[in-house]
Design an enzyme around this catalytic site. Sequence first.
Site, PDB file in Angstrom:
ATOM      1  N   LYS A 156       0.847  -1.193   0.000  1.00 58.10           N
ATOM      2  CA  LYS A 156       0.000   0.000   0.000  1.00 58.10           C
ATOM      3  C   LYS A 156       0.879   1.238   0.000  1.00 58.10           C
ATOM      4  O   LYS A 156       1.488   1.604   1.002  1.00 58.10           O
ATOM      5  CB  LYS A 156      -0.931   0.062   1.210  1.00 58.10           C
ATOM      6  CG  LYS A 156      -2.047   1.085   0.942  1.00 58.10           C
ATOM      7  CD  LYS A 156      -2.695   1.663   2.166  1.00 58.10           C
ATOM      8  CE  LYS A 156      -2.002   2.840   2.767  1.00 58.10           C
ATOM      9  NZ  LYS A 156      -1.903   4.028   1.891  1.00 58.10           N
ATOM     10  N   GLU A 176       9.361   0.925  10.768  1.00 59.52           N
ATOM     11  CA  GLU A 176      10.420   1.922  10.530  1.00 59.52           C
ATOM     12  C   GLU A 176       9.739   3.280  10.669  1.00 59.52           C
ATOM     13  O   GLU A 176       8.963   3.670   9.800  1.00 59.52           O
ATOM     14  CB  GLU A 176      11.005   1.760   9.130  1.00 59.52           C
ATOM     15  CG  GLU A 176      11.497   0.357   8.794  1.00 59.52           C
ATOM     16  CD  GLU A 176      12.541  -0.135   9.752  1.00 59.52           C
ATOM     17  OE1 GLU A 176      13.361   0.688  10.224  1.00 59.52           O
ATOM     18  OE2 GLU A 176      12.545  -1.336  10.058  1.00 59.52           O
ATOM     19  N   CYS A 214      13.522  10.499   6.777  1.00 60.42           N
ATOM     20  CA  CYS A 214      13.370  10.015   8.155  1.00 60.42           C
ATOM     21  C   CYS A 214      14.657  10.195   8.955  1.00 60.42           C
ATOM     22  O   CYS A 214      14.612  10.372  10.162  1.00 60.42           O
ATOM     23  CB  CYS A 214      12.934   8.557   8.149  1.00 60.42           C
ATOM     24  SG  CYS A 214      14.002   7.503   7.184  1.00 60.42           S
ATOM     25  N   GLU A 218       9.237  15.781  15.175  1.00 56.34           N
ATOM     26  CA  GLU A 218       9.701  15.622  13.799  1.00 56.34           C
ATOM     27  C   GLU A 218       8.924  16.589  12.890  1.00 56.34           C
ATOM     28  O   GLU A 218       7.695  16.543  12.839  1.00 56.34           O
ATOM     29  CB  GLU A 218       9.460  14.181  13.341  1.00 56.34           C
ATOM     30  CG  GLU A 218      10.014  13.909  11.955  1.00 56.34           C
ATOM     31  CD  GLU A 218       9.687  12.513  11.449  1.00 56.34           C
ATOM     32  OE1 GLU A 218       8.551  12.064  11.641  1.00 56.34           O
ATOM     33  OE2 GLU A 218      10.581  11.884  10.863  1.00 56.34           O
TER      34      GLU A 218
HETATM   35  P1  NAD Z   1       1.981   8.144   7.897  1.00 56.17           P
HETATM   36  O1  NAD Z   1       2.227   7.315   9.114  1.00 56.17           O
HETATM   37  O2  NAD Z   1       0.908   9.136   7.939  1.00 56.17           O
HETATM   38  O3  NAD Z   1       1.650   7.199   6.654  1.00 56.17           O
HETATM   39  C1  NAD Z   1       2.510   6.163   6.259  1.00 56.17           C
HETATM   40  C2  NAD Z   1       1.687   5.094   5.559  1.00 56.17           C
HETATM   41  O4  NAD Z   1       0.761   4.545   6.498  1.00 56.17           O
HETATM   42  C3  NAD Z   1       0.826   5.648   4.398  1.00 56.17           C
HETATM   43  O5  NAD Z   1       0.777   4.683   3.369  1.00 56.17           O
HETATM   44  C4  NAD Z   1      -0.519   5.817   5.047  1.00 56.17           C
HETATM   45  O6  NAD Z   1      -1.599   5.795   4.142  1.00 56.17           O
HETATM   46  C5  NAD Z   1      -0.555   4.621   5.984  1.00 56.17           C
HETATM   47  N1  NAD Z   1      -1.482   4.750   7.108  1.00 56.17           N
HETATM   48  C6  NAD Z   1      -1.885   5.883   7.738  1.00 56.17           C
HETATM   49  N2  NAD Z   1      -2.770   5.591   8.712  1.00 56.17           N
HETATM   50  C7  NAD Z   1      -2.929   4.242   8.698  1.00 56.17           C
HETATM   51  C8  NAD Z   1      -3.706   3.332   9.466  1.00 56.17           C
HETATM   52  N3  NAD Z   1      -4.514   3.751  10.428  1.00 56.17           N
HETATM   53  N4  NAD Z   1      -3.610   2.018   9.195  1.00 56.17           N
HETATM   54  C9  NAD Z   1      -2.789   1.572   8.218  1.00 56.17           C
HETATM   55  N5  NAD Z   1      -2.044   2.382   7.441  1.00 56.17           N
HETATM   56  C10 NAD Z   1      -2.100   3.708   7.684  1.00 56.17           C
HETATM   57  O7  NAD Z   1       3.388   8.786   7.507  1.00 56.17           O
HETATM   58  P2  NAD Z   1       3.691   9.771   6.295  1.00 56.17           P
HETATM   59  O8  NAD Z   1       3.272  11.132   6.717  1.00 56.17           O
HETATM   60  O9  NAD Z   1       3.176   9.209   5.034  1.00 56.17           O
HETATM   61  O10 NAD Z   1       5.281   9.672   6.207  1.00 56.17           O
HETATM   62  C11 NAD Z   1       6.122  10.423   6.973  1.00 56.17           C
HETATM   63  C12 NAD Z   1       6.632   9.634   8.157  1.00 56.17           C
HETATM   64  O11 NAD Z   1       7.307   8.461   7.700  1.00 56.17           O
HETATM   65  C13 NAD Z   1       7.648  10.397   8.958  1.00 56.17           C
HETATM   66  O12 NAD Z   1       7.372  10.230  10.316  1.00 56.17           O
HETATM   67  C14 NAD Z   1       8.962   9.733   8.588  1.00 56.17           C
HETATM   68  O13 NAD Z   1       9.975   9.853   9.543  1.00 56.17           O
HETATM   69  C15 NAD Z   1       8.531   8.329   8.419  1.00 56.17           C
HETATM   70  N6  NAD Z   1       9.525   7.588   7.627  1.00 56.17           N
HETATM   71  C16 NAD Z   1      10.303   6.658   8.272  1.00 56.17           C
HETATM   72  C17 NAD Z   1      11.282   5.968   7.580  1.00 56.17           C
HETATM   73  C18 NAD Z   1      12.139   4.929   8.260  1.00 56.17           C
HETATM   74  O14 NAD Z   1      12.691   4.102   7.547  1.00 56.17           O
HETATM   75  N7  NAD Z   1      12.269   4.937   9.573  1.00 56.17           N
HETATM   76  C19 NAD Z   1      11.474   6.225   6.216  1.00 56.17           C
HETATM   77  C20 NAD Z   1      10.675   7.183   5.598  1.00 56.17           C
HETATM   78  C21 NAD Z   1       9.697   7.865   6.327  1.00 56.17           C
END
Ligand code: NAD
Length: 502
Positions: free
Chosen positions: A200, A275, A309, A406
């Site tokens: 997804k 992650e 991230c 963040e």
């Molecule tokens: P997010 O948590 O809002 O969304 C990430 C994914 O989860 C998306 O596909 C989203 O649709 C899905 N999602 C959201 N709510 C959900 C739920 N209730 N159930 C299942 N899936 C759900 O994060 P974002 O805003 O898209 O991305 C930014 C974040 O990602 C930042 O916090 C960043 O640090 C983190 N990130 C971490 C890494 C790592 O490897 N540690 C790498 C890249 C980004």
Amino acid sequence: MNALSNDFNLLGVESRAFLEQEHGLRIGGRAVPSAGDRKVALVDPSSGNVVGHVPEATAEDVDAAVGAARQALEEGPWARMRPHERALAMSRLADLIEECGRELAELETINSGRLIGNTRAFDVEFSAHVLRYMSGWATKIEGRTVDISAPYMPAGEFFSFTRREPVGVVVGIVPWNVPLCQAVWKLAPALAAGCTVVLKPAEPTPLTALRLADLALEAGIPAGVVNVVTGSGAVTGAALVSHPGVDKISFTGSTATGRLIATHAAASFKKYNLELGGKSPVVIMPDADLEKAIPGAAWAIFGNHGQNCCAGSRLYVHETVFDKVLEGVADIARSLRLGPGLDPASQMGPLVSRAQQQRVLGYIEAGRREGATVLTGGSALDHAGSYVEPTVLVNTTQHMRVVQEEIFGPVLVASRFSDEAEALRMANESEYGLGASIWTRDIGRVHRFIRGFKAGNVWVNVHNVLDSALPFGGTKGSGVGHDLGEQSVLDHTRIKAAVISL
Ligand code: NAD
């Protein structure tokens, strides 16, 4: 201000044709419409223009995708393919990613705002590299023989061993900041282990994941092994993580969503790796080579417009070199040319969306209100694209929101310290523990910081170097488990213990 919007005349025919398609979900090897009628609009963040729509997959679609993955796992040709055949198909997928490099890079740039130089040289190349590296593990998954004692059966004679089997149907949920790479990081170890996958992508950036599923079929990965459902977290994501047919959730995203997913996974005993977010410190010592440390610190935060991230978003500099370092980083920030991702001359693109732009501006305002000083940047550009100037905040204190939370944008907070112990204390004063870097020429200090940093990934005189062969994961609020490296393949297996009575 039109020079700030992408010029679609620069696109190749392939990406143009893909953009013009009606995008379906990818289930069981076919592009299919959703059972529902809701669509997600895709926006080019450099202009705010809508460039396409994808379905918002419903619970019914998710059920179909998980069903297709289960069938491919248990009955399809994938289940009978030998490890070296899996490896060959994965390496063919790597070749196809490179062959379609221009198309994938352009789609990613239009959809996410990332610079074309980066989507081409990093996203495409690293994705192919990860697949090739992981394909090597497909033929190296081993169990062990174990001489058991069974003291309560003194007359028994046994042959005992362990097998590592694929964990099953894996759901890969990824964010929008580096979409193709993140999707491949989820896919590759799962395929190496023999699992099947439902991916997804994030709501705003699904295009390269859809294209990846098509390429997987073309590479000879059987139908149903790689499925893609597009849509929001609240609808599509939530249906995936609560689905009883899913065996493992491999998630990359925010700490808040990760926490929610861990709760769901615990309730149904799914395996998971998370992650999550970061607020990574960059520590510059007075003996550092400032010629390298200053651009290194600037790149650590402004790379990918801070939407990283591991972004080095907290800068700690020894008081004797603080002014010089900050002057240098601010000069680089002022010199960066903001522009659309397709323009090869752009050095920083727009943030992924208007919502993300507003979020980042909100943090800069919060920093001002709490007493921070804007050394440079601090504003959006007056344009429909979601640009934010590279920003440096000084006079910050550890308790401020801009230091603790963040931001995920091009905003650096900088503080001074007077000795090593203070630097380490400040670096570790965070709910996150993803990355950390130390800049120094003192070898003893290097080792003290490597041991002292509470972070999953530590760098010395460089920031944010990742590789297929190195496990990547966080501690504390930055997550559980790993992507990449051998560990990520083993995490997609289950150990079965077998005992034969002789
Ligand atoms: P997010 O948590 O809002 O969304 C990430 C994914 O989860 C998306 O596909 C989203 O649709 C899905 N999602 C959201 N709510 C959900 C739920 N209730 N159930 C299942 N899936 C759900 O994060 P974002 O805003 O898209 O991305 C930014 C974040 O990602 C930042 O916090 C960043 O640090 C983190 N990130 C971490 C890494 C790592 O490897 N540690 C790498 C890249 C980004």
